[in-house]
Design an enzyme around this catalytic site. Structure first.
Site, PDB file in Angstrom:
ATOM      1  CE1 TYR A  67       1.160 -34.054  74.132  1.00 41.95           C
ATOM      2  CE2 TYR A  67       2.412 -32.042  74.510  1.00 41.95           C
ATOM      3  CZ  TYR A  67       2.184 -33.195  73.784  1.00 41.95           C
ATOM      4  OH  TYR A  67       2.974 -33.479  72.707  1.00 41.95           O
ATOM      5  CE  LYS A  94       7.031 -18.649  63.685  1.00 37.91           C
ATOM      6  NZ  LYS A  94       7.995 -18.182  64.695  1.00 37.91           N
ATOM      7  CE1 TYR A 148      -7.656 -13.114  61.286  1.00 41.11           C
ATOM      8  CE2 TYR A 148      -8.865 -12.571  59.282  1.00 41.11           C
ATOM      9  CZ  TYR A 148      -8.856 -12.933  60.629  1.00 41.11           C
ATOM     10  OH  TYR A 148     -10.052 -13.107  61.297  1.00 41.11           O
ATOM     11  CE1 TYR A 162      -3.757 -32.297  61.171  1.00 40.44           C
ATOM     12  CE2 TYR A 162      -4.300 -33.881  62.887  1.00 40.44           C
ATOM     13  CZ  TYR A 162      -3.380 -33.054  62.269  1.00 40.44           C
ATOM     14  OH  TYR A 162      -2.095 -32.984  62.743  1.00 40.44           O
ATOM     15  CD  GLN A 165      -3.505 -37.801  56.443  1.00 39.26           C
ATOM     16  OE1 GLN A 165      -3.604 -36.686  55.929  1.00 39.26           O
ATOM     17  NE2 GLN A 165      -2.372 -38.275  56.895  1.00 39.26           N
ATOM     18  CG  HIS A 184      -8.552  -3.355  73.186  1.00 42.09           C
ATOM     19  ND1 HIS A 184      -8.182  -2.033  73.065  1.00 42.09           N
ATOM     20  CD2 HIS A 184      -7.850  -3.858  74.225  1.00 42.09           C
ATOM     21  CE1 HIS A 184      -7.270  -1.766  73.994  1.00 42.09           C
ATOM     22  NE2 HIS A 184      -7.063  -2.854  74.706  1.00 42.09           N
ATOM     23  NE  ARG A 189     -11.916  -6.514  65.483  1.00 37.56           N
ATOM     24  CZ  ARG A 189     -12.169  -7.703  66.029  1.00 37.56           C
ATOM     25  NH1 ARG A 189     -12.759  -8.628  65.326  1.00 37.56           N
ATOM     26  NH2 ARG A 189     -11.825  -7.961  67.282  1.00 37.56           N
TER      27      ARG A 189
HETATM   28  P1  NAD Z   1      -9.686 -10.909  69.463  1.00 29.64           P
HETATM   29  O1  NAD Z   1      -8.431 -10.344  68.946  1.00 29.64           O
HETATM   30  O2  NAD Z   1     -10.478 -10.118  70.454  1.00 29.64           O
HETATM   31  O3  NAD Z   1      -9.459 -12.352  70.099  1.00 29.64           O
HETATM   32  C1  NAD Z   1      -8.418 -13.208  69.709  1.00 29.64           C
HETATM   33  C2  NAD Z   1      -7.844 -13.836  70.967  1.00 29.64           C
HETATM   34  O4  NAD Z   1      -6.812 -14.752  70.605  1.00 29.64           O
HETATM   35  C3  NAD Z   1      -7.209 -12.807  71.885  1.00 29.64           C
HETATM   36  O5  NAD Z   1      -7.624 -13.032  73.215  1.00 29.64           O
HETATM   37  C4  NAD Z   1      -5.706 -13.050  71.730  1.00 29.64           C
HETATM   38  O6  NAD Z   1      -4.954 -12.671  72.855  1.00 29.64           O
HETATM   39  C5  NAD Z   1      -5.701 -14.544  71.467  1.00 29.64           C
HETATM   40  N1  NAD Z   1      -4.490 -15.001  70.775  1.00 29.64           N
HETATM   41  C6  NAD Z   1      -3.907 -14.461  69.674  1.00 29.64           C
HETATM   42  N2  NAD Z   1      -2.826 -15.180  69.323  1.00 29.64           N
HETATM   43  C7  NAD Z   1      -2.740 -16.218  70.214  1.00 29.64           C
HETATM   44  C8  NAD Z   1      -1.841 -17.290  70.384  1.00 29.64           C
HETATM   45  N3  NAD Z   1      -0.803 -17.471  69.555  1.00 29.64           N
HETATM   46  N4  NAD Z   1      -2.051 -18.146  71.419  1.00 29.64           N
HETATM   47  C9  NAD Z   1      -3.081 -17.982  72.261  1.00 29.64           C
HETATM   48  N5  NAD Z   1      -3.964 -16.969  72.156  1.00 29.64           N
HETATM   49  C10 NAD Z   1      -3.795 -16.104  71.139  1.00 29.64           C
HETATM   50  O7  NAD Z   1     -10.594 -11.249  68.181  1.00 29.64           O
HETATM   51  P2  NAD Z   1     -12.075 -11.829  68.074  1.00 29.64           P
HETATM   52  O8  NAD Z   1     -12.875 -10.867  67.295  1.00 29.64           O
HETATM   53  O9  NAD Z   1     -12.551 -12.278  69.396  1.00 29.64           O
HETATM   54  O10 NAD Z   1     -11.811 -13.076  67.126  1.00 29.64           O
HETATM   55  C11 NAD Z   1     -11.806 -14.403  67.621  1.00 29.64           C
HETATM   56  C12 NAD Z   1     -11.651 -15.374  66.461  1.00 29.64           C
HETATM   57  O11 NAD Z   1     -12.735 -15.213  65.543  1.00 29.64           O
HETATM   58  C13 NAD Z   1     -10.376 -15.173  65.656  1.00 29.64           C
HETATM   59  O12 NAD Z   1      -9.858 -16.433  65.301  1.00 29.64           O
HETATM   60  C14 NAD Z   1     -10.824 -14.434  64.426  1.00 29.64           C
HETATM   61  O13 NAD Z   1     -10.017 -14.712  63.328  1.00 29.64           O
HETATM   62  C15 NAD Z   1     -12.236 -14.978  64.245  1.00 29.64           C
HETATM   63  N6  NAD Z   1     -13.069 -14.018  63.517  1.00 29.64           N
HETATM   64  C16 NAD Z   1     -13.570 -12.924  64.154  1.00 29.64           C
HETATM   65  C17 NAD Z   1     -14.327 -12.019  63.412  1.00 29.64           C
HETATM   66  C18 NAD Z   1     -14.938 -10.799  64.047  1.00 29.64           C
HETATM   67  O14 NAD Z   1     -15.544 -10.001  63.320  1.00 29.64           O
HETATM   68  N7  NAD Z   1     -14.891 -10.595  65.337  1.00 29.64           N
HETATM   69  C19 NAD Z   1     -14.549 -12.225  62.040  1.00 29.64           C
HETATM   70  C20 NAD Z   1     -13.982 -13.337  61.453  1.00 29.64           C
HETATM   71  C21 NAD Z   1     -13.259 -14.247  62.193  1.00 29.64           C
HETATM   72  N1  UDP Z   2     -12.594   1.339  58.254  1.00 30.71           N
HETATM   73  C1  UDP Z   2     -12.787   2.701  58.207  1.00 30.71           C
HETATM   74  N2  UDP Z   2     -12.393   3.441  59.268  1.00 30.71           N
HETATM   75  C2  UDP Z   2     -11.842   2.887  60.392  1.00 30.71           C
HETATM   76  C3  UDP Z   2     -11.646   1.483  60.435  1.00 30.71           C
HETATM   77  C4  UDP Z   2     -12.027   0.737  59.333  1.00 30.71           C
HETATM   78  O1  UDP Z   2     -13.302   3.246  57.223  1.00 30.71           O
HETATM   79  O2  UDP Z   2     -11.518   3.654  61.332  1.00 30.71           O
HETATM   80  C5  UDP Z   2     -13.049   0.524  57.102  1.00 30.71           C
HETATM   81  C6  UDP Z   2     -12.010  -0.445  56.542  1.00 30.71           C
HETATM   82  O3  UDP Z   2     -11.203   0.200  55.575  1.00 30.71           O
HETATM   83  C7  UDP Z   2     -12.896  -1.515  55.948  1.00 30.71           C
HETATM   84  C8  UDP Z   2     -14.106  -1.549  56.877  1.00 30.71           C
HETATM   85  O4  UDP Z   2     -14.102  -0.294  57.564  1.00 30.71           O
HETATM   86  O5  UDP Z   2     -13.314  -1.160  54.658  1.00 30.71           O
HETATM   87  C9  UDP Z   2     -14.081  -2.669  57.884  1.00 30.71           C
HETATM   88  O6  UDP Z   2     -12.828  -2.643  58.524  1.00 30.71           O
HETATM   89  P1  UDP Z   2     -12.449  -3.583  59.762  1.00 30.71           P
HETATM   90  O7  UDP Z   2     -11.029  -3.302  60.086  1.00 30.71           O
HETATM   91  O8  UDP Z   2     -13.458  -3.443  60.832  1.00 30.71           O
HETATM   92  O9  UDP Z   2     -12.612  -5.070  59.211  1.00 30.71           O
HETATM   93  P2  UDP Z   2     -12.355  -5.804  57.813  1.00 30.71           P
HETATM   94  O10 UDP Z   2     -13.707  -6.220  57.395  1.00 30.71           O
HETATM   95  O11 UDP Z   2     -11.737  -4.880  56.807  1.00 30.71           O
HETATM   96  O12 UDP Z   2     -11.454  -6.921  58.174  1.00 30.71           O
END
Ligand code: NAD
Ligand code: UDP
Length: 321
Positions: A67, A94, A148, A162, A165, A184, A189
């Site tokens: 809130y 979730k 995911y 949303y 509606q 990180h 990744r």
């Molecule tokens: P990330 O893991 O660095 O950041 C996610 C953040 O969300 C973290 O700080 C984590 O602690 C927080 N979090 C997770 N669960 C939570 C919860 N229940 N309540 C509150 N906080 C929570 O990842 P990112 O790369 O920064 O991704 C951010 C967003 O962008 C995500 O929604 C992800 O799905 C989306 N996204 C990222 C990429 C990418 O390539 N980086 C690609 C597609 C989508």
């Molecule tokens: N991958 C890899 N070596 C690693 C990590 C990832 O070859 O150490 C590959 C993974 O199998 C995928 C691609 O790199 O095909 C991208 O992976 P990432 O986890 O970054 O993201 P995704 O696009 O699969 O969500």
């Protein structure tokens, strides 16, 4: 007339993308409320903002109600790396679904505009290439990535319902693989893995034969797209793909990282994870036409910035390089 600052909530604000978004919003003089449960995010990512009068950090899990009074919501909370989102798959779903319901409920109560950080994973292992927003995807609903992919798909459904509606002002962006500083080091990744491995002289882990492709977007471009989408007209609701359409095989990425780090690391081939998408490339026509957005930072330049970041980080933490 004195302009009243926008009050902006960023969920997942201490994560990789969220912290860059907070930087940009704070610089625009918004009142930023960063909410995070620190599952994958770190306080350190926003440490430099903590003393600023227009920034506030709140530890909170978005699966519970919140809130607050805000004008705009960026919903980024959700682990994005397959390693992390598969660690506790029930919590991942979730976070996407209950998190979306809670944030949409908040947006409805305070009449805020709300943006969803959706993903190219809604396309699953795509059978169409490149992926346009009209493609409905090829997702395994019970595979290891389902928590995911399906969570994010359901979140999109909720956003659009949303909107229909309750006339909520929504923005749904589908983010394709994005990389840059503040990922990180143990994120799992591919870009962070390869750079850390190369800098430490360890073997570079290629999953499968490395012929699978991804299209990598540098974080600054991505945040430009995100801000552009939020400030677009109310008729622009998405979904809109945001990513860099330049496509590379994973082996090409590994070779580029080795070249740019000057590393002597060798490639090692490991089993390909189940349901790993074979090809991925965004069609960004819609982003160009509706937002006037396209990425400007290409892979080599983005990798140089990211390598410099990890190099510093590893030196500070005393890791061998
Ligand atoms: P990330 O893991 O660095 O950041 C996610 C953040 O969300 C973290 O700080 C984590 O602690 C927080 N979090 C997770 N669960 C939570 C919860 N229940 N309540 C509150 N906080 C929570 O990842 P990112 O790369 O920064 O991704 C951010 C967003 O962008 C995500 O929604 C992800 O799905 C989306 N996204 C990222 C990429 C990418 O390539 N980086 C690609 C597609 C989508
Ligand atoms: N991958 C890899 N070596 C690693 C990590 C990832 O070859 O150490 C590959 C993974 O199998 C995928 C691609 O790199 O095909 C991208 O992976 P990432 O986890 O970054 O993201 P995704 O696009 O699969 O969500």
């Amino acid at each position: 007339m004195v302009e009243v600052p926008r009050r902006v909530l960023v969920t997942g604000g201490a994560g990789f993308l969220g912290s860059h978004l907070c930087d940009r919003l704070v610089a625009q003089n918004c009142e930023v409320l960063c909410v995070d449960n620190f599952f994958t995010g770190r306080r350190k990512n926003v440490q430099h903002l903590l003393d600023l009068p227009n920034f506030e950090l709140l530890r909170h899990d978005v699966t519970f109600s919140l809130y607050v009074e805000v004008d705009e919501i960026y919903n980024l909370a959700c682990p994005a790396s397959p390693v992390h989102y598969q660690e506790d798959p029930v919590q991942t779903t979730k976070t996407s679904v209950h998190g979306a319901i809670n944030m949409l409920g908040l947006a409805k109560r305070v009449r805020a505009k709300i943006l969803q950080a959706s993903t190219s994973e809604v396309y699953g292992d795509p059978t169409e290439h490149p992926q346009t927003e009209d493609y409905h995807g090829n997702v395994n609903p019970i595979g290891p990535r389902a928590c995911y992919d399906e969570g994010k798909r359901c979140a999109e459904t909720l956003f659009f319902d949303y909107h229909k509606q309750h006339q909520l002002r929504i923005k749904v962006m589908r983010i394709f693989n994005t990389y840059g500083p503040r990922m990180h080091p143990n994120d799992g990744r591919v870009v962070s893995n390869f750079i850390v491995q190369a800098l430490q002289g360890e073997t570079i882990t290629i999953y499968g034969e490395g012929n699978q492709t991804r299209s990598f977007c540098y974080v600054d471009d991505l945040i430009d797209g995100m801000l552009g989408m939020m400030s677009s007209g109310d008729d622009v609701i998405g979904p809109i793909n945001i990513g860099n359409p330049n496509e590379f095989t994973i082996r090409e990425l590994a070779e580029k990282v080795i070249e740019l780090t000057g590393s002597s690391s060798k490639l090692v081939y490991k089993p390909l994870p189940q349901d790993d998408p074979v090809r991925r490339q965004p069609d960004i026509t819609r982003a160009r036409e509706q937002l006037g957005w396209s990425p400007v930072i290409q892979l080599e330049e983005g990798l140089r910035h990211t390598i410099a970041y990890f190099d510093d980080l590893l030196r500070q933490s005393g890791h061998q390089i």
